[in-house]
Structure formats: C-alpha cells, structure tokens
Write an enzyme that holds these catalytic residues in place. Sequence first.
Site, PDB file in Angstrom:
ATOM      1  NE  ARG A 121     -40.005 -88.794 -10.033  1.00 12.87           N
ATOM      2  CZ  ARG A 121     -39.067 -89.099 -10.937  1.00 12.87           C
ATOM      3  NH1 ARG A 121     -37.960 -89.706 -10.563  1.00 12.87           N
ATOM      4  NH2 ARG A 121     -39.253 -88.793 -12.214  1.00 12.87           N
ATOM      5  CE  LYS A 136     -46.131 -75.384 -10.794  1.00 12.89           C
ATOM      6  NZ  LYS A 136     -47.135 -74.908  -9.820  1.00 12.89           N
ATOM      7  CG  ASP A 174     -38.919 -90.154 -15.811  1.00 14.09           C
ATOM      8  OD1 ASP A 174     -40.124 -90.147 -16.088  1.00 14.09           O
ATOM      9  OD2 ASP A 174     -38.463 -90.547 -14.719  1.00 14.09           O
ATOM     10  N   PRO A 175     -36.494 -87.485 -14.463  1.00 13.59           N
ATOM     11  CG  PRO A 175     -36.987 -85.666 -13.076  1.00 13.59           C
ATOM     12  CD  PRO A 175     -37.597 -86.565 -14.108  1.00 13.59           C
ATOM     13  CG  ASN A 213     -50.684 -94.267 -14.414  1.00 15.42           C
ATOM     14  OD1 ASN A 213     -51.755 -93.676 -14.518  1.00 15.42           O
ATOM     15  ND2 ASN A 213     -49.769 -94.251 -15.363  1.00 15.42           N
ATOM     16  CG  ASN A 244     -43.006 -87.180  -6.998  1.00 12.34           C
ATOM     17  OD1 ASN A 244     -41.951 -86.544  -6.969  1.00 12.34           O
ATOM     18  ND2 ASN A 244     -43.473 -87.718  -8.108  1.00 12.34           N
ATOM     19  CE1 TYR A 251     -46.327 -78.556 -12.974  1.00  9.49           C
ATOM     20  CE2 TYR A 251     -44.232 -79.628 -12.477  1.00  9.49           C
ATOM     21  CZ  TYR A 251     -45.493 -79.203 -12.075  1.00  9.49           C
ATOM     22  OH  TYR A 251     -45.911 -79.419 -10.775  1.00  9.49           O
ATOM     23  CG  ASP A 252     -39.346 -79.190 -15.379  1.00  9.02           C
ATOM     24  OD1 ASP A 252     -40.492 -79.602 -15.115  1.00  9.02           O
ATOM     25  OD2 ASP A 252     -38.389 -79.950 -15.594  1.00  9.02           O
ATOM     26  CD  GLU A 253     -36.404 -73.658 -17.728  1.00  9.59           C
ATOM     27  OE1 GLU A 253     -36.436 -72.964 -16.691  1.00  9.59           O
ATOM     28  OE2 GLU A 253     -35.337 -74.059 -18.230  1.00  9.59           O
TER      29      GLU A 253
END
Length: 317
Positions: free
Chosen positions: A215, A153, A277-278, A194, A178, A149-151
């Site tokens: 977040r 994008k 996870d950041p 969730n 977010n 996902y990150d790379e």
Amino acid sequence: MRVRNRKRIMVTGGAGFLGSHLCERLLADGHDVLCVDNFYSGTKDNVVHLLANPHFELMRHDVTFPLYVEVDEIYNLACPASPIHYQRDPVQTTKTSVHGAINVLGLAKRTKARIFQASTSEVYGDPEVHPQDESYWGRVNPVGIRSCYDEGKRCAETLFFDYHRQHKVDIRVARIFNTYGPRMHPNDGRVVSNFIVQALRGEDITLFGDGSQTRSFCYVDDLIEAFVRFMDLDPGVTGPVNLGNPGEFTIRELAERVLALVGGRSRLVMRPLPQDDPRQRQPDITLARQLLDWEPRVPLEQGLERTVAHFRKVLAS
Ligand code: NAD
Ligand code: UDP
C-alpha cells in the site's frame, strides 16, 4: 466582520477522520462550515473542539435521505471507509454511496454548488496495472465482500459524471489512496491505526497474509491540501484525479517501522488474508502534480511519529 469570499460549505461525513480535518481547514480559511454526519463510523469527539466556533454547524443527518440547505460548495465524504465498518452493514454502505450521491448531486444541481466526491483507489480493485493512473478502468469483483464499497463508489462516480454531462453540475472527483493520521478511530480496523494501537498496547501485530501486499500511505495534511486546491481550481476540471502518496511499502515493512518507532515487545503474527484484498497499490499522481502543483510533503516516518503521538494520548485518556 464578514470575511471576503466567505463561502457556505457543506461537508458530508464531516465527523469522520478526513472530514474533521477538512472542516478545520475550511474554517481556518474563513468559511462557514456545515458538517453533516450520521455518526455511523465518525464521532462527535472529532469535531467537539469546533462546536464553539459560530461559523461551524453540526447536523445529524443520514445522506441516504434528501437534505434541503443553501450552500455554495459541497464535499461529499459520507461513507464508512474501513473494511470492518463498511462490511458491517453492506446494504447501507451501497445506499450511502449511491442514494447519498443522488441526494447531494440533486442539492448541488438546485443550489448550483460546486461538488467534490471522495472516491477511492478501490475503484481499481486488485489492479493488473501498476502504478494505477486515472485511465485504468480497474479489476473489481462485483459480488465479493468488498463490492458494497467498491461498486458503490464506482456507481457514485458514474452519477457524478452523468449529473455533470446531463445537468452541467460542476463536479470534482478525487480518487483517494490510503491516508492515515490523527483521529483515525482506535478500533477502526485500518492497518496504520491497528498496528500503532497494537504496538502501544504490547499486543501481537496482525499481518494479514504474509504481509507482502503493498500500500502507499499519505499523511492526512497532505491530502487535505490537495482537496482544497482541487476544489478551488478555476476553470474547473472534473477529474477523476488520483490523490495519495506514491511511496509504496509492504505491509510487513509498515509493521516493522511502527515497531521501531513505538518500541515494546510486540511480535508479528500472521492472520488469514481477507477475501479480495488487493495485492498492490500505488498511485500515479502525475495528473495531480500538473493540475494542482501539489505533491505530498510528509514522509512516512514523520507522519507515523505524529500519529503515534496522537494514539499515545488517546490510549492514556
Ligand atoms: P470515516 O469512516 O472516518 O468517515 C466517514 C464519515 O461518514 C463518518 O463520520 C461516518 O459517520 C459518516 N457517514 C457514513 N455513512 C453516512 C451516512 N449515510 N450519512 C451521513 N454520514 C455518514 O472515513 P474517512 O477515512 O474519513 O473517509 C472519508 C471519505 O473518504 C469516505 O468517503 C471514504 O470512502 C473516502 N476515502 C478515504 C480513504 C482513507 O484512506 N482514509 C481512502 C479512500 C477514500
Ligand atoms: N492489514 C493487516 N493487518 C491489519 C489490518 C490490515 O495486515 O491488522 C492489511 C490488509 O489486509 C490490507 C492492508 O493491510 O492488505 C491495508 O488494509 P486497510 O484495511 O488499512 O486498507 P485497504 O485494504 O482498504 O487498502
């Protein structure tokens, strides 16, 4: 009657959470909307209420394949956004961002359409700079489980800027933080949906790690307003521009707020923290404020109330 300045606008990922709100907004503004989606993580239900509108068209199509249509503007949102979805088929996730970008940029080049890219705060990875402004290059693991996902994008951003420099394509790159609201999928796996669904069902609320990671949560209406303002900006500005709500909360605080709103007997339980996870995330939106004369208006409490009301209905149906 033809509305003056009616544009033909394509929204890829238009049957997803953000895309469906964007389609609604563009129709309300008097445009023709072509919603393109392969229903990987989005659903027809999100746009079923728009199908009777003659100015709305829904096309099942995977953006990793080329598309030949005539449009004036493109919003490129196609890409699963929730970790459980984008990690289900990581190769497809990278393809969606990279091949998808090449295809929609090629279309923009041919049709001379202005094109918006839904990039992400994930380009900053697990950041050492806080809050994150657009000049920060990020700290991203290139070989982890979030990398598809990150790379993907990050590479899409590169393609957008190269099409701009090389082919003079009119680009708008937004880095979205977010965002939450009605029409998130109940099994989407993202934290707001969730927690609300767990609280409404009286199930345990799953804090990943000890819930001290942070977040910043933006309500969907605020974000869509920023999309449209950014796209309509003349003379053009390429970005990247951060879009989000700077209000920062720990995940534990979020869980407590959801519980206070929903009531019930759910307990907070800890689960292992996913890899990469950041730890913290908060947008610096100085640039968006200046350029777009915009800032988020909906406080977390109010946005959560609206989202809880939506999920109550969905779970009852
Ligand atoms: P979502 O999963 O609800 O929507 C994504 C949509 O793209 C879905 O309808 C899905 O079916 C479609 N899609 C996926 N792959 C496709 C493909 N190959 N071809 C055509 N359609 C495809 O997620 P969302 O929250 O609405 O996110 C929309 C966009 O915004 C994504 O690009 C995401 O990366 C970006 N974004 C969202 C957030 C957020 O908090 N919601 C944050 C940062 C970035
Ligand atoms: N999270 C959590 N419980 C959940 C789902 C997510 O504690 O049931 C945490 C997750 O580990 C992350 C934060 O909430 O720290 C936001 O997760 P999400 O998947 O919504 O978005 P992202 O990590 O991409 O910002």
